[in-house]
Design a protein around this motif. Structure first.
Motif, PDB file in Angstrom:
ATOM      1  N   LYS A 134      -1.275 -14.882   5.956  1.00 56.23           N
ATOM      2  CA  LYS A 134      -1.962 -14.126   4.899  1.00 56.23           C
ATOM      3  C   LYS A 134      -1.684 -12.626   5.021  1.00 56.23           C
ATOM      4  CE  LYS A 134      -5.611 -17.614   4.595  1.00 56.23           C
ATOM      5  NZ  LYS A 134      -7.014 -17.960   4.934  1.00 56.23           N
ATOM      6  N   THR A 135      -1.597 -12.136   6.264  1.00 48.70           N
ATOM      7  CA  THR A 135      -1.279 -10.722   6.483  1.00 48.70           C
ATOM      8  C   THR A 135       0.119 -10.398   5.974  1.00 48.70           C
ATOM      9  OG1 THR A 135      -2.686 -10.620   8.449  1.00 48.70           O
ATOM     10  CG2 THR A 135      -0.984  -8.929   8.246  1.00 48.70           C
ATOM     11  N   ILE A 136       1.082 -11.268   6.286  1.00 48.02           N
ATOM     12  CA  ILE A 136       2.461 -11.059   5.831  1.00 48.02           C
ATOM     13  C   ILE A 136       2.534 -11.094   4.307  1.00 48.02           C
ATOM     14  CG2 ILE A 136       4.751 -12.147   5.720  1.00 48.02           C
ATOM     15  CD1 ILE A 136       4.385 -12.898   8.677  1.00 48.02           C
ATOM     16  N   GLN A 137       1.872 -12.065   3.704  1.00 45.55           N
ATOM     17  CA  GLN A 137       1.949 -12.212   2.250  1.00 45.55           C
ATOM     18  C   GLN A 137       1.252 -11.070   1.505  1.00 45.55           C
ATOM     19  OE1 GLN A 137       0.577 -16.245   1.446  1.00 45.55           O
ATOM     20  NE2 GLN A 137       2.638 -17.060   1.733  1.00 45.55           N
ATOM     21  N   SER A 138       0.310 -10.434   2.164  1.00 42.77           N
ATOM     22  CA  SER A 138      -0.406  -9.328   1.503  1.00 42.77           C
ATOM     23  C   SER A 138       0.199  -7.959   1.798  1.00 42.77           C
ATOM     24  CB  SER A 138      -1.882  -9.331   1.923  1.00 42.77           C
ATOM     25  OG  SER A 138      -2.010  -9.102   3.311  1.00 42.77           O
ATOM     26  N   SER A 139       0.910  -7.829   2.936  1.00 46.43           N
ATOM     27  CA  SER A 139       1.380  -6.500   3.330  1.00 46.43           C
ATOM     28  C   SER A 139       2.890  -6.375   3.470  1.00 46.43           C
ATOM     29  CB  SER A 139       0.736  -6.090   4.659  1.00 46.43           C
ATOM     30  OG  SER A 139       1.112  -6.990   5.695  1.00 46.43           O
ATOM     31  N   VAL A 140       3.609  -7.510   3.562  1.00 50.00           N
ATOM     32  CA  VAL A 140       5.070  -7.477   3.695  1.00 50.00           C
ATOM     33  C   VAL A 140       5.695  -8.034   2.417  1.00 50.00           C
ATOM     34  CG1 VAL A 140       7.064  -8.270   5.034  1.00 50.00           C
ATOM     35  CG2 VAL A 140       4.887  -7.812   6.193  1.00 50.00           C
ATOM     36  N   LYS A 141       6.677  -7.333   1.903  1.00 44.21           N
ATOM     37  CA  LYS A 141       7.344  -7.809   0.679  1.00 44.21           C
ATOM     38  C   LYS A 141       8.107  -9.100   0.967  1.00 44.21           C
ATOM     39  CE  LYS A 141       7.985  -3.147  -1.241  1.00 44.21           C
ATOM     40  NZ  LYS A 141       8.996  -2.114  -1.590  1.00 44.21           N
ATOM     41  N   PRO A 142       8.336  -9.935  -0.061  1.00 41.77           N
ATOM     42  CA  PRO A 142       9.037 -11.213   0.143  1.00 41.77           C
ATOM     43  C   PRO A 142      10.452 -11.031   0.700  1.00 41.77           C
ATOM     44  CG  PRO A 142       7.986 -11.158  -2.010  1.00 41.77           C
ATOM     45  CD  PRO A 142       7.885  -9.776  -1.448  1.00 41.77           C
ATOM     46  N   PHE A 143      10.928 -12.072   1.387  1.00 40.08           N
ATOM     47  CA  PHE A 143      12.293 -12.092   1.916  1.00 40.08           C
ATOM     48  C   PHE A 143      13.174 -12.975   1.034  1.00 40.08           C
ATOM     49  CE2 PHE A 143      10.078 -10.486   5.520  1.00 40.08           C
ATOM     50  CZ  PHE A 143      11.019  -9.828   6.319  1.00 40.08           C
ATOM     51  N   LEU A 144      14.408 -12.525   0.818  1.00 39.91           N
ATOM     52  CA  LEU A 144      15.375 -13.340   0.077  1.00 39.91           C
ATOM     53  C   LEU A 144      15.973 -14.363   1.042  1.00 39.91           C
ATOM     54  CD1 LEU A 144      16.978 -13.582  -2.698  1.00 39.91           C
ATOM     55  CD2 LEU A 144      18.791 -12.338  -1.500  1.00 39.91           C
ATOM     56  N   PRO A 145      15.828 -15.674   0.769  1.00 34.12           N
ATOM     57  CA  PRO A 145      16.382 -16.686   1.677  1.00 34.12           C
ATOM     58  C   PRO A 145      17.868 -16.927   1.422  1.00 34.12           C
ATOM     59  CG  PRO A 145      15.174 -17.762  -0.095  1.00 34.12           C
ATOM     60  CD  PRO A 145      15.057 -16.275  -0.338  1.00 34.12           C
ATOM     61  N   VAL A 146      18.655 -17.024   2.484  1.00 36.16           N
ATOM     62  CA  VAL A 146      20.089 -17.317   2.389  1.00 36.16           C
ATOM     63  C   VAL A 146      20.402 -18.437   3.370  1.00 36.16           C
ATOM     64  CG1 VAL A 146      22.431 -16.434   2.714  1.00 36.16           C
ATOM     65  CG2 VAL A 146      20.676 -14.942   1.740  1.00 36.16           C
ATOM     66  N   ILE A 147      21.039 -19.514   2.885  1.00 33.50           N
ATOM     67  CA  ILE A 147      21.344 -20.677   3.719  1.00 33.50           C
ATOM     68  C   ILE A 147      22.854 -20.764   3.970  1.00 33.50           C
ATOM     69  CG2 ILE A 147      21.057 -23.161   4.043  1.00 33.50           C
ATOM     70  CD1 ILE A 147      18.425 -21.625   3.665  1.00 33.50           C
ATOM     71  N   ILE A 148      23.240 -20.788   5.252  1.00 36.74           N
ATOM     72  CA  ILE A 148      24.641 -20.957   5.647  1.00 36.74           C
ATOM     73  C   ILE A 148      24.821 -22.380   6.160  1.00 36.74           C
ATOM     74  CG2 ILE A 148      26.514 -20.081   7.113  1.00 36.74           C
ATOM     75  CD1 ILE A 148      25.412 -17.941   5.241  1.00 36.74           C
ATOM     76  N   SER A 149      25.860 -23.068   5.695  1.00 32.86           N
ATOM     77  CA  SER A 149      26.061 -24.456   6.115  1.00 32.86           C
ATOM     78  C   SER A 149      27.215 -24.623   7.101  1.00 32.86           C
ATOM     79  CB  SER A 149      26.326 -25.341   4.887  1.00 32.86           C
ATOM     80  OG  SER A 149      27.511 -24.931   4.236  1.00 32.86           O
ATOM     81  N   GLY A 150      28.095 -23.613   7.189  1.00 33.41           N
ATOM     82  CA  GLY A 150      29.207 -23.684   8.141  1.00 33.41           C
ATOM     83  C   GLY A 150      30.321 -24.616   7.724  1.00 33.41           C
ATOM     84  N   THR A 151      30.427 -24.906   6.425  1.00 30.05           N
ATOM     85  CA  THR A 151      31.454 -25.842   5.949  1.00 30.05           C
ATOM     86  C   THR A 151      32.747 -25.150   5.521  1.00 30.05           C
ATOM     87  OG1 THR A 151      30.421 -25.751   3.752  1.00 30.05           O
ATOM     88  CG2 THR A 151      29.784 -27.570   5.199  1.00 30.05           C
ATOM     89  N   GLU A 152      32.700 -23.845   5.274  1.00 30.71           N
ATOM     90  CA  GLU A 152      33.906 -23.106   4.876  1.00 30.71           C
ATOM     91  C   GLU A 152      34.754 -22.787   6.104  1.00 30.71           C
ATOM     92  OE1 GLU A 152      35.280 -21.826   2.049  1.00 30.71           O
ATOM     93  OE2 GLU A 152      33.822 -22.668   0.662  1.00 30.71           O
ATOM     94  N   LYS A 153      36.075 -22.774   5.921  1.00 24.52           N
ATOM     95  CA  LYS A 153      36.966 -22.419   7.029  1.00 24.52           C
ATOM     96  C   LYS A 153      36.822 -20.952   7.390  1.00 24.52           C
ATOM     97  CE  LYS A 153      40.534 -25.956   6.326  1.00 24.52           C
ATOM     98  NZ  LYS A 153      41.958 -26.205   6.034  1.00 24.52           N
ATOM     99  N   ASP A 154      36.583 -20.109   6.398  1.00 24.99           N
ATOM    100  CA  ASP A 154      36.434 -18.679   6.601  1.00 24.99           C
ATOM    101  C   ASP A 154      34.946 -18.346   6.606  1.00 24.99           C
ATOM    102  OD1 ASP A 154      36.304 -15.928   6.484  1.00 24.99           O
ATOM    103  OD2 ASP A 154      37.954 -15.713   5.057  1.00 24.99           O
ATOM    104  N   LEU A 155      34.405 -18.033   7.784  1.00 26.50           N
ATOM    105  CA  LEU A 155      32.960 -17.812   7.905  1.00 26.50           C
ATOM    106  C   LEU A 155      32.526 -16.530   7.195  1.00 26.50           C
ATOM    107  CD1 LEU A 155      30.526 -19.226   9.110  1.00 26.50           C
ATOM    108  CD2 LEU A 155      30.828 -17.869  11.183  1.00 26.50           C
ATOM    109  N   ASN A 156      33.363 -15.508   7.213  1.00 26.86           N
ATOM    110  CA  ASN A 156      33.060 -14.269   6.492  1.00 26.86           C
ATOM    111  C   ASN A 156      32.844 -14.571   5.011  1.00 26.86           C
ATOM    112  OD1 ASN A 156      33.138 -11.133   6.425  1.00 26.86           O
ATOM    113  ND2 ASN A 156      34.596 -11.725   4.835  1.00 26.86           N
ATOM    114  N   LYS A 157      33.735 -15.393   4.463  1.00 23.93           N
ATOM    115  CA  LYS A 157      33.643 -15.782   3.055  1.00 23.93           C
ATOM    116  C   LYS A 157      32.387 -16.630   2.810  1.00 23.93           C
ATOM    117  CE  LYS A 157      36.129 -18.549  -0.369  1.00 23.93           C
ATOM    118  NZ  LYS A 157      37.281 -19.457  -0.565  1.00 23.93           N
ATOM    119  N   GLU A 158      32.061 -17.521   3.747  1.00 23.03           N
ATOM    120  CA  GLU A 158      30.879 -18.371   3.563  1.00 23.03           C
ATOM    121  C   GLU A 158      29.605 -17.540   3.505  1.00 23.03           C
ATOM    122  OE1 GLU A 158      28.562 -22.308   4.930  1.00 23.03           O
ATOM    123  OE2 GLU A 158      30.675 -22.079   5.339  1.00 23.03           O
TER     124      GLU A 158
END
Length: 332
Positions: A106-130
């Motif tokens: 409740k403290t986080i939700q009231s005082s900290v702005k939301p976080f943008l979620p990013v999911i990495i799956s590790g399926t690309e050959k080039d990790l920088n690109k993934e």
């Protein structure tokens, strides 16, 4: 004669595993979460990291099928729900196990702005690109594409659109050349939108043929660490407090990786971990999900891979998801 299967069946919500990429917006999966003392202990640690602005790069280690992904699905939902509307039911469940953890949420939700979620799956050959593709996908899902700086792929699409509008003869020649590569213009542009490297390489080959020999060299950001840093700063004016990255199934990525490019990919991960640990007001967090630590692989991994990972390992806090018999009884 009656059999056990005639009397007993598995509750359907326990049959499907969690896929973070597919289930991140799945409210039923969020509401089906059953907090236990062991899972709340781990969740509490992640919440402390956000509140105290520390340990922003970590690795969550635990056996298969014990609820790591479900726990992280809940964490991402809690950190991305500023008003607490979508997660109210989940918070009420957590409160029954730990009032202290519920208060932190409740403290986080009231005082900290939301976080943008990013999911990495590790399926690309080039990790920088993934890392770049995963960030762009998250921006697209959250209607934030105007935050993203232009990529090489976007610039290529922009050039094609300009040819179509202002240089009809060049565009017709472009269509003909693309057909020689076995694609229609629509298919080719679709591949550019999906950031397919082969399509970009083809465009780089085509460009000089249609522009009196000039190379396609747009001034764009193609380094994942730089891009995440720029976008994280830009997100502040859109009401976000930072970015939370989950590298799911990290063990599978390690086990199936080619030795030739492993050292390069470890440098990418090292840079991202440093970016996270050095982030301040606009926080960046990254959590790797593994079923065991690198040290526990023994001789199953080559010494080259183990040594290359050491630079990353030193920047990660290890979090153990310890599951006891009590945990199973709580679930029942």
């Amino acid at each position: 004669m009656n059999k056990f299967k005639d009397f007993i069946e598995i509750d359907k919500k326990f049959q499907n595993s969690i896929n973070l990429q597919l289930d991140i917006d799945n409210l039923s999966k969020l509401n089906s979460y059953i907090p236990t003392h062991s899972s709340i202990l781990v969740l509490d640690g992640f919440l402390n990291n956000v509140l105290s602005d520390r340990d922003k790069a970590n690795i969550l280690i635990g056996p298969y099928g014990k609820g790591k992904s479900h726990l992280l699905l809940v964490l991402l939902a809690l950190l991305n729900d500023g008003k607490g509307d979508r997660t109210k039911k989940t918070i009420n469940k957590i409160e029954k196990v730990s009032k202290e953890t519920a208060e932190k949420i409740k403290t986080i939700q009231s005082s900290v702005k939301p976080f943008l979620p990013v999911i990495i799956s590790g399926t690309e050959k080039d990790l920088n690109k993934e890392f770049i593709i995963a960030l762009m996908e998250s921006l697209r899902k959250n209607n934030l594409m105007n935050v993203a700086p232009e990529s090489d792929y976007g610039k290529a699409l922009e050039v094609i659109a300009k040819w179509q509008k202002d240089f009809k003869q060049v565009y017709e020649s472009f269509k003909q050349i693309v057909r020689e590569y076995g694609r229609t213009v629509e298919e080719f542009m679709g591949e550019l939108k999906e950031m397919k490297e082969e399509a970009l390489n083809i465009f780089k080959e085509i460009h000089p043929k249609l522009t009196a020999g000039s190379e396609f060299m747009p001034m764009t950001v193609n380094n994942a660490m730089t891009l995440y840093g720029e976008i994280n700063r830009a997100l502040e004016s859109y009401g976000y407090g930072g970015i939370y990255i989950i590298f799911d199934e990290f063990s599978k990525y390690i086990e199936g990786h080619e030795k030739d490019t492993f050292a390069y990919d470890m440098k990418i991960l090292q840079d991202i971990c440093e970016l996270a640990n050095n982030s301040k007001k606009q926080q960046i967090h990254i959590t790797f999900v593994a079923h065991k630590s690198i040290k526990e692989y023994g001789n199953a991994l080559s010494s080259d891979i183990v040594n290359a990972f050491k630079g990353v390992e030193g920047r990660l806090k290890e979090v153990r998801f310890v599951v006891s018999a009590q945990n199973n009884y709580e679930l029942i």
